[in-house]
Design a protein around this motif. Sequence first.
Motif, PDB file in Angstrom:
ATOM      1  N   GLY A 224      95.309  42.246 -34.780  1.00 35.47           N
ATOM      2  CA  GLY A 224      94.422  42.867 -33.812  1.00 35.47           C
ATOM      3  C   GLY A 224      94.868  44.267 -33.446  1.00 35.47           C
ATOM      4  O   GLY A 224      96.064  44.588 -33.507  1.00 35.47           O
ATOM      5  N   PHE A 225      93.900  45.097 -33.087  1.00 29.56           N
ATOM      6  CA  PHE A 225      94.178  46.428 -32.567  1.00 29.56           C
ATOM      7  C   PHE A 225      93.648  46.447 -31.142  1.00 29.56           C
ATOM      8  O   PHE A 225      92.474  46.135 -30.895  1.00 29.56           O
ATOM      9  CB  PHE A 225      93.506  47.495 -33.417  1.00 29.56           C
ATOM     10  CG  PHE A 225      93.953  48.896 -33.104  1.00 29.56           C
ATOM     11  CD1 PHE A 225      95.282  49.263 -33.217  1.00 29.56           C
ATOM     12  CD2 PHE A 225      93.035  49.865 -32.707  1.00 29.56           C
ATOM     13  CE1 PHE A 225      95.695  50.557 -32.930  1.00 29.56           C
ATOM     14  CE2 PHE A 225      93.431  51.159 -32.435  1.00 29.56           C
ATOM     15  CZ  PHE A 225      94.771  51.502 -32.537  1.00 29.56           C
ATOM     16  N   VAL A 226      94.529  46.773 -30.199  1.00 29.72           N
ATOM     17  CA  VAL A 226      94.252  46.539 -28.792  1.00 29.72           C
ATOM     18  C   VAL A 226      94.422  47.827 -27.999  1.00 29.72           C
ATOM     19  O   VAL A 226      95.426  48.537 -28.163  1.00 29.72           O
ATOM     20  CB  VAL A 226      95.206  45.450 -28.227  1.00 29.72           C
ATOM     21  CG1 VAL A 226      94.827  45.096 -26.807  1.00 29.72           C
ATOM     22  CG2 VAL A 226      95.204  44.218 -29.124  1.00 29.72           C
ATOM     23  N   ALA A 227      93.456  48.127 -27.135  1.00 28.00           N
ATOM     24  CA  ALA A 227      93.555  49.258 -26.217  1.00 28.00           C
ATOM     25  C   ALA A 227      94.087  48.765 -24.884  1.00 28.00           C
ATOM     26  O   ALA A 227      93.635  47.740 -24.360  1.00 28.00           O
ATOM     27  CB  ALA A 227      92.181  49.903 -26.027  1.00 28.00           C
ATOM     28  N   LEU A 228      95.067  49.501 -24.322  1.00 29.78           N
ATOM     29  CA  LEU A 228      95.721  49.074 -23.087  1.00 29.78           C
ATOM     30  C   LEU A 228      95.808  50.219 -22.093  1.00 29.78           C
ATOM     31  O   LEU A 228      95.782  51.395 -22.486  1.00 29.78           O
ATOM     32  CB  LEU A 228      97.144  48.568 -23.370  1.00 29.78           C
ATOM     33  CG  LEU A 228      97.325  47.499 -24.430  1.00 29.78           C
ATOM     34  CD1 LEU A 228      97.857  48.123 -25.692  1.00 29.78           C
ATOM     35  CD2 LEU A 228      98.279  46.424 -23.947  1.00 29.78           C
ATOM     36  N   PRO A 229      96.021  49.890 -20.824  1.00 34.22           N
ATOM     37  CA  PRO A 229      96.125  50.942 -19.816  1.00 34.22           C
ATOM     38  C   PRO A 229      97.492  51.590 -19.712  1.00 34.22           C
ATOM     39  O   PRO A 229      97.602  52.715 -19.211  1.00 34.22           O
ATOM     40  CB  PRO A 229      95.776  50.210 -18.517  1.00 34.22           C
ATOM     41  CG  PRO A 229      96.179  48.789 -18.765  1.00 34.22           C
ATOM     42  CD  PRO A 229      95.909  48.548 -20.225  1.00 34.22           C
ATOM     43  N   SER A 230      98.566  50.887 -20.171  1.00 31.04           N
ATOM     44  CA  SER A 230      99.907  51.415 -19.909  1.00 31.04           C
ATOM     45  C   SER A 230     100.943  50.716 -20.780  1.00 31.04           C
ATOM     46  O   SER A 230     100.704  49.617 -21.295  1.00 31.04           O
ATOM     47  CB  SER A 230     100.281  51.187 -18.440  1.00 31.04           C
ATOM     48  OG  SER A 230     100.402  49.777 -18.193  1.00 31.04           O
ATOM     49  N   PRO A 231     102.131  51.315 -20.928  1.00 29.43           N
ATOM     50  CA  PRO A 231     103.228  50.631 -21.614  1.00 29.43           C
ATOM     51  C   PRO A 231     103.656  49.350 -20.898  1.00 29.43           C
ATOM     52  O   PRO A 231     104.073  48.384 -21.550  1.00 29.43           O
ATOM     53  CB  PRO A 231     104.349  51.678 -21.603  1.00 29.43           C
ATOM     54  CG  PRO A 231     103.646  52.987 -21.528  1.00 29.43           C
ATOM     55  CD  PRO A 231     102.455  52.737 -20.648  1.00 29.43           C
ATOM     56  N   ALA A 232     103.571  49.331 -19.570  1.00 21.69           N
ATOM     57  CA  ALA A 232     103.915  48.115 -18.838  1.00 21.69           C
ATOM     58  C   ALA A 232     102.986  46.969 -19.248  1.00 21.69           C
ATOM     59  O   ALA A 232     103.422  45.817 -19.411  1.00 21.69           O
ATOM     60  CB  ALA A 232     103.834  48.356 -17.337  1.00 21.69           C
ATOM     61  N   ALA A 233     101.702  47.269 -19.432  1.00 26.98           N
ATOM     62  CA  ALA A 233     100.761  46.252 -19.897  1.00 26.98           C
ATOM     63  C   ALA A 233     101.118  45.795 -21.304  1.00 26.98           C
ATOM     64  O   ALA A 233     100.958  44.611 -21.641  1.00 26.98           O
ATOM     65  CB  ALA A 233      99.338  46.798 -19.858  1.00 26.98           C
ATOM     66  N   ALA A 234     101.604  46.710 -22.132  1.00 24.32           N
ATOM     67  CA  ALA A 234     102.002  46.343 -23.489  1.00 24.32           C
ATOM     68  C   ALA A 234     103.157  45.350 -23.477  1.00 24.32           C
ATOM     69  O   ALA A 234     103.166  44.380 -24.242  1.00 24.32           O
ATOM     70  CB  ALA A 234     102.393  47.593 -24.264  1.00 24.32           C
ATOM     71  N   VAL A 235     104.144  45.572 -22.616  1.00 23.59           N
ATOM     72  CA  VAL A 235     105.271  44.645 -22.517  1.00 23.59           C
ATOM     73  C   VAL A 235     104.804  43.281 -22.012  1.00 23.59           C
ATOM     74  O   VAL A 235     105.226  42.233 -22.512  1.00 23.59           O
ATOM     75  CB  VAL A 235     106.376  45.229 -21.619  1.00 23.59           C
ATOM     76  CG1 VAL A 235     107.463  44.184 -21.358  1.00 23.59           C
ATOM     77  CG2 VAL A 235     106.988  46.471 -22.267  1.00 23.59           C
ATOM     78  N   GLU A 236     103.918  43.283 -21.020  1.00 29.07           N
ATOM     79  CA  GLU A 236     103.391  42.009 -20.523  1.00 29.07           C
ATOM     80  C   GLU A 236     102.589  41.289 -21.605  1.00 29.07           C
ATOM     81  O   GLU A 236     102.644  40.055 -21.713  1.00 29.07           O
ATOM     82  CB  GLU A 236     102.520  42.247 -19.288  1.00 29.07           C
ATOM     83  CG  GLU A 236     103.300  42.700 -18.060  1.00 29.07           C
ATOM     84  CD  GLU A 236     104.394  41.708 -17.669  1.00 29.07           C
ATOM     85  OE1 GLU A 236     104.094  40.498 -17.624  1.00 29.07           O
ATOM     86  OE2 GLU A 236     105.533  42.148 -17.429  1.00 29.07           O
TER      87      GLU A 236
END
Length: 467
Positions: A224-236
């Motif tokens: 999957g290719f995912v758009a996120l709001p922040s690096p913190a969201a990426a870690v979560e």
Amino acid sequence: MMPSPETLDRLAAVTGEKHVIRSEADMQPYLHEWRELWVGHSPMVLRPGSTEEVSKILSICHETRTAVVPQSGNTGLVGGQIPFGEEIVLSLDRMTRIRNVDARDNSITVDAGVILKNIQDAAEAADRFFPLSLASEGSCRIGGNLSTNAGGLGVIAYGNTRELCLGLEVVLADGRIWNGLKRLRKDNTGYDMKNLFIGAEGTLGIITGAVMKLFPRPTDRATGFVALPSPAAAVELLLLAQARSGGRVAAIEILPRNGFAFTLKHFAIRDPFAGAAPWYILLELSGSGDLSALLTDLLAEAAEKGLVIDATIAQSEAQREDIWRIREAIVDVQKREGGSIKHDVSVPVSAIPDLITRGTKAILDYMPEARPMPFGHIGDGNLHFNVSQPVGMDKQAFLDSWEEMGERLYAVVLELGGSISAEHGIGRLKRDKMKKIKSPVELQMMQQLKALFDPLGILNPHKVLPE
């Protein structure tokens, strides 16, 4: 000390003149590293075809105090494979034999000069999987991967090159051969010799052969290719994926909007999303079961938690390749944006958001128009914290700031309990920083090991250890 003509002739006799390169023009592919940070000089390139020839070469070099720079695919990023001028280059590019593939033992035994992609292909032909994967896998060679303890895209699931190695064959500085080509998963008989040579960048011995682990081929994978709001969201999202997938996270790569924008600008790649997002993740699950359904459920849950802005999941192998092309293109696209200052660093995974925030601030405080581009392997805490030059700035003037910019970023990395070299090694680029990052006791132990294995200092001199 420059080797004498007599010494060079003795060395050439080992391989035969056919496999010796003496002219400066013909040596150029062995003397330039791909970023052109260093251009080396050497009296000779030797291309042995066997471990026995390497042994004879090092025996002569030890006798005559001739320095040697071992080289595999010349894809290194810290200058460890480039000679200063008096060293001969010992290239392993003729040592390309796959000695044995054992599907029952899940192992493959190879010469150190085998190209990484060829190991992957040999594993696949035996219905097995070799997980080490790098952007340079079509040209890098396993000896160099071992000598730098390369990481790559599959570390989160399979570990660094060190974790993939069962045994080694090494030629020591005086020409003796240590045959440690064992296929054992457990061998608790004293010191673990092979791990001294892995990551040593050819300063303790020259790796000529290796036994590497193979794995069953995954029966399914979902990307999957995912758009996120922040690096913190990426870690979560990473933590959620690990919890929900039962250990089937094979890769998770982060890239910022500017990196994706560079790719869209320079390559024929389609943006799968209607709008821009600050950050993106490539997430791949691998193993057994209906992983596409698992990934769909996982991303739906992440969206409910506010971790995901948008996402797309590959529905075919072609779509999966398109997603991976986005990640792979970021390596080349930086060249098209001018000068690029590259940093290979790691921190604990939980500190990734702090590293990106604080590291970006440190760089912009120093050079406000610079374009930081932190990307890479957040699953193991390894970021390539690269910086593209300001638009319109002179490229060389920008590259001249490499040292000062690095010092500012490394200060943040060390405060977060990190490392200034995650998977590229030390080589020439970071050698002089070792006194700042290693304790006196640690440096003394390293120097004592060097003196024990290479008392004359002929193996890859002026690399790794500070002078």
